[in-house]
Motif scaffolding. Structure first.
Motif, PDB file in Angstrom:
ATOM      1  N   ALA A  54       0.777  -1.081   0.075  1.00 35.01           N
ATOM      2  CA  ALA A  54      -0.096   0.057   0.055  1.00 35.01           C
ATOM      3  C   ALA A  54       0.840   1.242  -0.061  1.00 35.01           C
ATOM      4  O   ALA A  54       0.593   2.423  -0.804  1.00 35.01           O
ATOM      5  CB  ALA A  54      -0.975   0.112   1.093  1.00 35.01           C
ATOM      6  N   GLU A  55       1.789   1.289   0.721  1.00 33.48           N
ATOM      7  CA  GLU A  55       3.016   2.704   0.781  1.00 33.48           C
ATOM      8  C   GLU A  55       3.795   2.674  -0.277  1.00 33.48           C
ATOM      9  O   GLU A  55       3.659   3.506  -1.227  1.00 33.48           O
ATOM     10  CB  GLU A  55       3.907   2.178   2.225  1.00 33.48           C
ATOM     11  N   ALA A  56       3.925   1.385  -1.171  1.00 30.90           N
ATOM     12  CA  ALA A  56       4.790   1.496  -2.465  1.00 30.90           C
ATOM     13  C   ALA A  56       3.693   2.025  -3.401  1.00 30.90           C
ATOM     14  O   ALA A  56       4.170   2.999  -4.235  1.00 30.90           O
ATOM     15  CB  ALA A  56       5.306   0.199  -2.653  1.00 30.90           C
ATOM     16  N   GLY A  57       2.306   1.597  -3.287  1.00 30.39           N
ATOM     17  CA  GLY A  57       1.617   1.934  -4.426  1.00 30.39           C
ATOM     18  C   GLY A  57       1.326   3.444  -4.415  1.00 30.39           C
ATOM     19  O   GLY A  57       1.155   4.174  -5.392  1.00 30.39           O
ATOM     20  N   ALA A  58       1.256   3.935  -3.201  1.00 28.94           N
ATOM     21  CA  ALA A  58       0.909   5.440  -2.983  1.00 28.94           C
ATOM     22  C   ALA A  58       2.290   6.359  -3.202  1.00 28.94           C
ATOM     23  O   ALA A  58       2.080   7.246  -3.888  1.00 28.94           O
ATOM     24  CB  ALA A  58       0.862   5.776  -1.156  1.00 28.94           C
ATOM     25  N   ALA A  59       3.337   5.737  -3.001  1.00 32.23           N
ATOM     26  CA  ALA A  59       4.661   6.418  -3.248  1.00 32.23           C
ATOM     27  C   ALA A  59       4.564   6.504  -4.728  1.00 32.23           C
ATOM     28  O   ALA A  59       5.358   7.417  -5.458  1.00 32.23           O
ATOM     29  CB  ALA A  59       5.761   5.683  -2.787  1.00 32.23           C
ATOM     30  N   LEU A  60       4.267   5.377  -5.636  1.00 35.02           N
ATOM     31  CA  LEU A  60       4.475   5.268  -6.970  1.00 35.02           C
ATOM     32  C   LEU A  60       3.345   6.252  -7.714  1.00 35.02           C
ATOM     33  O   LEU A  60       3.875   7.008  -8.626  1.00 35.02           O
ATOM     34  CB  LEU A  60       4.189   3.812  -7.394  1.00 35.02           C
ATOM     35  N   ASN A  61       2.326   6.444  -7.010  1.00 34.68           N
ATOM     36  CA  ASN A  61       1.272   7.422  -7.754  1.00 34.68           C
ATOM     37  C   ASN A  61       1.951   8.875  -7.671  1.00 34.68           C
ATOM     38  O   ASN A  61       1.554   9.716  -8.531  1.00 34.68           O
ATOM     39  CB  ASN A  61      -0.001   7.226  -7.016  1.00 34.68           C
ATOM     40  N   LYS A  62       2.485   8.970  -6.301  1.00 34.40           N
ATOM     41  CA  LYS A  62       3.163  10.444  -6.163  1.00 34.40           C
ATOM     42  C   LYS A  62       4.192  10.729  -7.194  1.00 34.40           C
ATOM     43  O   LYS A  62       4.265  11.801  -7.584  1.00 34.40           O
ATOM     44  CB  LYS A  62       3.477  10.362  -4.694  1.00 34.40           C
ATOM     45  N   ALA A  77      14.209  10.878  -8.962  1.00 33.93           N
ATOM     46  CA  ALA A  77      14.620  10.784  -7.532  1.00 33.93           C
ATOM     47  C   ALA A  77      13.664   9.974  -6.505  1.00 33.93           C
ATOM     48  O   ALA A  77      13.980   8.966  -5.998  1.00 33.93           O
ATOM     49  CB  ALA A  77      14.786  12.013  -6.628  1.00 33.93           C
ATOM     50  N   ALA A  78      12.311  10.098  -6.874  1.00 34.84           N
ATOM     51  CA  ALA A  78      10.991   9.397  -6.276  1.00 34.84           C
ATOM     52  C   ALA A  78      11.174   7.897  -6.732  1.00 34.84           C
ATOM     53  O   ALA A  78      11.158   6.837  -5.989  1.00 34.84           O
ATOM     54  CB  ALA A  78       9.886  10.011  -6.447  1.00 34.84           C
ATOM     55  N   PHE A  79      11.408   7.812  -8.084  1.00 39.65           N
ATOM     56  CA  PHE A  79      11.454   6.380  -8.698  1.00 39.65           C
ATOM     57  C   PHE A  79      12.643   5.500  -8.260  1.00 39.65           C
ATOM     58  O   PHE A  79      12.558   4.515  -8.099  1.00 39.65           O
ATOM     59  CB  PHE A  79      11.363   6.485 -10.292  1.00 39.65           C
ATOM     60  N   ALA A  80      13.738   6.270  -8.136  1.00 36.19           N
ATOM     61  CA  ALA A  80      14.872   5.510  -7.910  1.00 36.19           C
ATOM     62  C   ALA A  80      15.039   5.086  -6.286  1.00 36.19           C
ATOM     63  O   ALA A  80      15.257   4.062  -6.061  1.00 36.19           O
ATOM     64  CB  ALA A  80      16.077   6.603  -7.729  1.00 36.19           C
ATOM     65  N   ASP A  81      14.117   5.967  -5.438  1.00 31.11           N
ATOM     66  CA  ASP A  81      13.950   5.526  -4.323  1.00 31.11           C
ATOM     67  C   ASP A  81      13.010   4.371  -4.168  1.00 31.11           C
ATOM     68  O   ASP A  81      13.400   3.431  -3.325  1.00 31.11           O
ATOM     69  CB  ASP A  81      13.446   6.485  -3.346  1.00 31.11           C
ATOM     70  N   LEU A  82      12.070   4.281  -4.610  1.00 34.12           N
ATOM     71  CA  LEU A  82      11.078   3.129  -4.985  1.00 34.12           C
ATOM     72  C   LEU A  82      11.786   1.817  -5.424  1.00 34.12           C
ATOM     73  O   LEU A  82      11.710   0.666  -4.914  1.00 34.12           O
ATOM     74  CB  LEU A  82      10.176   3.240  -5.849  1.00 34.12           C
ATOM     75  N   ALA A  83      12.788   2.151  -6.690  1.00 30.65           N
ATOM     76  CA  ALA A  83      13.376   0.950  -7.089  1.00 30.65           C
ATOM     77  C   ALA A  83      14.605   0.300  -6.130  1.00 30.65           C
ATOM     78  O   ALA A  83      14.675  -0.950  -6.328  1.00 30.65           O
ATOM     79  CB  ALA A  83      14.366   1.719  -8.160  1.00 30.65           C
ATOM     80  N   ALA A  84      14.680   1.118  -4.981  1.00 27.80           N
ATOM     81  CA  ALA A  84      15.730   0.515  -4.057  1.00 27.80           C
ATOM     82  C   ALA A  84      15.032  -0.038  -2.913  1.00 27.80           C
ATOM     83  O   ALA A  84      15.720  -1.096  -2.036  1.00 27.80           O
ATOM     84  CB  ALA A  84      16.477   1.547  -3.414  1.00 27.80           C
ATOM     85  N   LYS A  85      13.685   0.325  -2.448  1.00 29.30           N
ATOM     86  CA  LYS A  85      13.107   0.028  -1.314  1.00 29.30           C
ATOM     87  C   LYS A  85      11.726  -0.791  -1.703  1.00 29.30           C
ATOM     88  O   LYS A  85      11.401  -1.620  -0.683  1.00 29.30           O
ATOM     89  CB  LYS A  85      12.988   1.137  -0.554  1.00 29.30           C
ATOM     90  N   PRO A  87       8.648  -3.462  -2.729  1.00 30.80           N
ATOM     91  CA  PRO A  87       8.442  -4.862  -3.048  1.00 30.80           C
ATOM     92  C   PRO A  87       8.757  -5.013  -4.448  1.00 30.80           C
ATOM     93  O   PRO A  87       8.606  -4.129  -5.375  1.00 30.80           O
ATOM     94  CB  PRO A  87       6.756  -5.133  -2.584  1.00 30.80           C
ATOM     95  N   TYR A  88       8.742  -6.447  -5.064  1.00 31.82           N
ATOM     96  CA  TYR A  88       9.256  -6.695  -6.224  1.00 31.82           C
ATOM     97  C   TYR A  88       8.233  -5.957  -7.304  1.00 31.82           C
ATOM     98  O   TYR A  88       9.238  -5.383  -8.187  1.00 31.82           O
ATOM     99  CB  TYR A  88       9.154  -8.235  -6.477  1.00 31.82           C
ATOM    100  N   GLY A  89       7.163  -6.256  -7.566  1.00 33.22           N
ATOM    101  CA  GLY A  89       6.414  -5.593  -8.638  1.00 33.22           C
ATOM    102  C   GLY A  89       6.657  -4.278  -8.787  1.00 33.22           C
ATOM    103  O   GLY A  89       7.034  -3.689  -9.816  1.00 33.22           O
ATOM    104  N   TYR A  90       6.456  -3.507  -7.456  1.00 37.76           N
ATOM    105  CA  TYR A  90       6.658  -2.051  -7.593  1.00 37.76           C
ATOM    106  C   TYR A  90       8.060  -1.563  -7.997  1.00 37.76           C
ATOM    107  O   TYR A  90       8.359  -0.608  -8.635  1.00 37.76           O
ATOM    108  CB  TYR A  90       6.154  -1.349  -6.319  1.00 37.76           C
ATOM    109  N   ARG A  91       8.984  -2.401  -7.369  1.00 35.00           N
ATOM    110  CA  ARG A  91      10.548  -2.173  -7.722  1.00 35.00           C
ATOM    111  C   ARG A  91      10.657  -2.168  -9.256  1.00 35.00           C
ATOM    112  O   ARG A  91      11.404  -1.384  -9.843  1.00 35.00           O
ATOM    113  CB  ARG A  91      11.251  -2.975  -7.002  1.00 35.00           C
ATOM    114  N   MET A  92      10.262  -3.076  -9.823  1.00 40.28           N
ATOM    115  CA  MET A  92      10.482  -3.292 -11.177  1.00 40.28           C
ATOM    116  C   MET A  92       9.909  -2.081 -12.027  1.00 40.28           C
ATOM    117  O   MET A  92      10.325  -1.458 -12.948  1.00 40.28           O
ATOM    118  CB  MET A  92       9.735  -4.636 -12.025  1.00 40.28           C
TER     119      MET A  92
END
Length: 217
Positions: A54-62, A77-85, A87-92
């Motif tokens: 849920a947190e990753a989904g919200a961060a991806l939308n932002k 920068a936001a995508f890079a942070d998500l790519a590092a932290k 879960p798998y599907g959101y990271r890809m």
């Protein structure tokens, strides 16, 4: 008399059960505790993973909103942070978006990130092919035809998921390199494939018209 024997049998069964309980009660209790702990641990794991998703989904939308607002450095920068932290599907997903954002400021940097995705076997074959295609699309104006061919030739083969786009990029790269023979090869493959999208077929025909006429023997 039958009632007497029934009572005796019942007493014997109780005695046997008591002996079994006395002997194995610790194991039974331990097993029950383990089962309860296991179920509780699984539920806790599911809850934690759900929260992370849920947190990753919200961060991806932002991050996507930042990109839509043309705030590309912040989005990258936001995508890079998500790519590092994340879960798998959101990271890809974040890695693909990060590469696209990087390409806005520097095509070579974006291509490098797409190349990293193309080399990552953990993301799946189709995703790797898409990453190769995206990298080649960024480099088609600057890289030599030999480089684009090395990247995309296998993906342009019959049955390839992204063969139509791969063939178009190969034809364009060959045309830019003044290699009419190679350009014609890829354009012919586009023309002969019955599943080529109409818009791509039209672009291929336009490029074909720019090639020098085939020399008559």
């Amino acid at each position: 008399m039958s009632e007497f024997y029934a009572e005796v049998d019942e007493e014997v069964r109780r005695e046997q059960l008591k002996k079994l309980w006395d002997r194995y009660s610790l194991f039974i209790v331990a097993l029950a505790v383990l089962l309860i702990a296991g179920v509780g641990g699984w539920r806790a794991y599911q809850y934690v993973e759900g929260q992370k998703a849920a947190e990753a989904g919200a961060a991806l939308n932002k991050a996507l909103e930042l990109a839509d607002q043309n705030k590309h450095p912040e989005a990258e920068a936001a995508f890079a942070d998500l790519a590092a932290k994340a879960p798998y599907g959101y990271r890809m997903l974040a890695r693909f978006h990060q590469a696209a954002e990087a390409a806005i400021r520097d095509k070579a940097a974006g291509a490098k990130l797409f190349d990293a995705l193309a080399a990552d076997r953990s993301i799946g074959t189709e995703q790797q092919e898409l990453a190769r295609l995206r990298a080649a699309g960024l480099l088609v104006d600057t890289a030599p035809y030999s480089d684009i061919k090395q990247r995309l030739e296998s993906d342009a083969a019959a049955g390839g998921t992204f063969r139509h786009a791969a063939r178009e990029l190969l034809a364009l790269s060959a045309w830019r390199a003044n290699d009419a023979t190679a350009a014609r090869q890829w354009l012919d493959m586009i023309a002969l494939d019955g599943e080529t999208p109409p818009s791509l077929r039209s672009r291929a025909e336009a490029l074909q018209a720019l090639l020098p006429p085939v020399a008559k023997s």
